[in-house]
Scaffold this active site. Structure first.
Site, PDB file in Angstrom:
ATOM      1  N   TYR A 354     -20.563   6.664 -17.721  1.00 32.15           N
ATOM      2  CA  TYR A 354     -19.244   7.203 -17.380  1.00 32.15           C
ATOM      3  C   TYR A 354     -18.557   7.588 -18.673  1.00 32.15           C
ATOM      4  O   TYR A 354     -18.218   6.743 -19.489  1.00 32.15           O
ATOM      5  CB  TYR A 354     -18.384   6.167 -16.657  1.00 32.15           C
ATOM      6  CG  TYR A 354     -16.977   6.686 -16.476  1.00 32.15           C
ATOM      7  CD1 TYR A 354     -15.963   6.340 -17.362  1.00 32.15           C
ATOM      8  CD2 TYR A 354     -16.679   7.593 -15.463  1.00 32.15           C
ATOM      9  CE1 TYR A 354     -14.688   6.871 -17.230  1.00 32.15           C
ATOM     10  CE2 TYR A 354     -15.407   8.115 -15.313  1.00 32.15           C
ATOM     11  CZ  TYR A 354     -14.410   7.748 -16.206  1.00 32.15           C
ATOM     12  OH  TYR A 354     -13.160   8.261 -16.080  1.00 32.15           O
ATOM     13  N   CYS A 355     -18.457   8.865 -18.899  1.00 34.86           N
ATOM     14  CA  CYS A 355     -17.784   9.254 -20.139  1.00 34.86           C
ATOM     15  C   CYS A 355     -17.164  10.612 -19.902  1.00 34.86           C
ATOM     16  O   CYS A 355     -17.838  11.560 -19.545  1.00 34.86           O
ATOM     17  CB  CYS A 355     -18.797   9.313 -21.270  1.00 34.86           C
ATOM     18  SG  CYS A 355     -20.225  10.280 -20.805  1.00 34.86           S
ATOM     19  N   PRO A 356     -15.892  10.716 -20.039  1.00 32.65           N
ATOM     20  CA  PRO A 356     -15.202  11.984 -19.802  1.00 32.65           C
ATOM     21  C   PRO A 356     -15.780  13.118 -20.660  1.00 32.65           C
ATOM     22  O   PRO A 356     -15.842  14.237 -20.225  1.00 32.65           O
ATOM     23  CB  PRO A 356     -13.749  11.681 -20.203  1.00 32.65           C
ATOM     24  CG  PRO A 356     -13.616  10.207 -20.083  1.00 32.65           C
ATOM     25  CD  PRO A 356     -14.976   9.652 -20.416  1.00 32.65           C
TER      26      PRO A 356
END
Ligand SMILES: Cc1ncc(COP(=O)(O)O)c(C=O)c1O
Ligand SMILES: O=C(O)CC[SeH]
Length: 412
Positions: A354-356
């Site tokens: 999960y990493c923008p």
């Protein structure tokens, strides 16, 4: 993203690989339904299809399932059945709280002699809330919202800073119980104690207290009465229940105001009308019997992360973004950045997670707010484990990350 290949081996088509070997490490985003929950949902679809407001048997069965689920959800958060209002999800529940607080202000203070700033409802929240609080607050009270900055030392919103933000026209304080990206647990109980004392000693409009418990339920103990909140948001799909939500309200319409955003057929005591989604509600209620086991499992596995990551595997190439001395962190969440000038932005893309930044946007504003340097936040990975995660999964993911870092370094 947040899906890894299990074991080594050559390159496979992503779809083939996904279908054959995948390890899920994004339980904070959403969780799979437990088999028991699926069974209850199926039973409700099959046998409780009736309208809960109808008196015939199918309706009565539906109403009975909803009543049981309401009691179970109430027990999950230490409340009473009448304190639970079912919603479509966490976003609706959070919006309902902010809508209620602003509506209550106008209904209670309409006759105030307004001296400019005192004339409009003021909301206090943190600068690391989920968008369903942040954007709702901005939409409702553009100029009258104080986003209290979390401490860059603790990644927590500090009680004194929240109290200092209170104004004569403050109608609501909303602080999440645990942050979805860092896993840091916020001092909600202490905030409620301080504001509760303020409410008791002055004749001012009572400041309503809300916490978004989406990321906490199923991972740490959650008791609305012990916290001292008026509202608490429940999000089913974060703890093995279906995509449905609920709002805990301490005495809705009596001890605590609650004003509907929707108008219709009278369901949910008119607080949230619309024919009830019996199968999803039944599924949400079923999870109560599973929660105890979950905390023990994820805690152990999450501890393993830290052992692995601090071992020789990554040497000085790792930075914990969810490790703040003195702050409690969810036992299942580990936010790390793998460092190196050539790794900026690559690791997240290659390793998943999960990493923008993987979506091409800027590093997470939440990590930046917590004092994580921009170039480090650009490589952040949030790894969140759950009931299905095993130690073998953790080993495989750590190995995958190690290989990724090695590949990128060789590329350099
Ligand atoms: C902390 C938090 N609050 C609220 C929500 C919104 O819940 P929902 O997706 O059910 O609208 C989420 C995630 O989805 C979340 O992580
Ligand atoms: O933190 C998450 O993945 C939920 C964002 Se809606």
């Amino acid at each position: 993203n947040q899906v890894y290949r299990r074991g080594g081996g050559g390159l496979k088509s992503p779809i083939k690989w996904m279908l054959e070997h995948r390890i899920y490490m994004d339980y904070n985003a959403t969780t799979p339904l437990e088999p028991e929950v699926i069974r209850v949902v199926s039973e409700a679809l099959q046998d409780a299809w009736g309208n809960p407001s109808s008196s015939y048997i199918a309706g009565a069965k539906a109403k009975a399932m909803i009543t049981e689920a309401r009691e179970n959800v109430a027990r999950m958060v230490g409340g009473k059945a009448e304190d639970i209002i079912f919603t479509s999800g966490g976003t609706e529940a959070n919006n309902l709280v902010l809508h209620t607080a602003v509506e209550h202000f106008w209904r209670s203070c309409g006759d105030w002699q307004h001296d400019g700033s005192r004339g409009r409802p003021h909301i206090v929240t943190s600068n690391v809330e989920h968008d369903s609080v942040k954007l709702a607050a901005e939409q409702l009270q553009r100029d009258d919202v104080t986003f209290v900055c979390v401490s860059k030392l603790t990644a927590r919103v500090e009680v004194e800073d929240v109290v200092a933000a209170v104004r004569p026209n403050t109608c609501l304080i909303s602080v999440m119980l645990a942050n979805n990206e860092t896993g840091v647990v916020m001092p909600v109980r202490e905030i409620c104690q301080r504001i509760g004392a303020l409410n008791r000693k002055s004749d001012r409009l009572k400041i309503l207290l809300h916490t978004d418990a989406a990321q906490a339920l199923g991972k740490i103990p959650v008791d609305a009465c012990e916290l001292g909140v008026d509202f608490l948001t429940i999000v089913g799909h974060k703890f093995y229940a279906p995509r449905i939500g609920a709002l805990y309200v301490s005495g809705p319409g009596t001890r605590t105001p609650l004003y509907p955003m929707l108008f219709g057929g009278g369901q949910e005591r008119n607080f949230r009308p619309g024919t009830e989604n019996t199968p999803m509600i039944a599924g949400l209620g079923k999870v109560r019997f599973l929660l105890r086991v979950c905390r023990w499992d994820v805690h152990l596995v999450a501890r393993l992360y830290k052992k692995h990551f601090t071992a020789a595997v990554f040497k000085d190439k790792i930075r914990f973004n969810s490790h703040y001395p003195g702050s409690d962190v969810l036992p299942n969440t580990c936010n790390v950045s793998i460092l190196g000038p050539t790794l900026q932005g690559d690791v997240s893309h290659r390793a998943g997670g999960y990493c923008p930044t993987a979506r091409g946007c800027w590093p997470s504003h939440i990590l930046l707010s917590c004092g994580v340097p921009s170039e480090v936040a650009a490589n952040a990975l949030r790894l969140s484990v759950g009931r299905g995660t095993t130690t073998a999964d953790v080993d495989a993911v750590v190995e995958d990350l190690r290989e990724t870092v090695q590949l990128l370094e060789e590329k350099d």
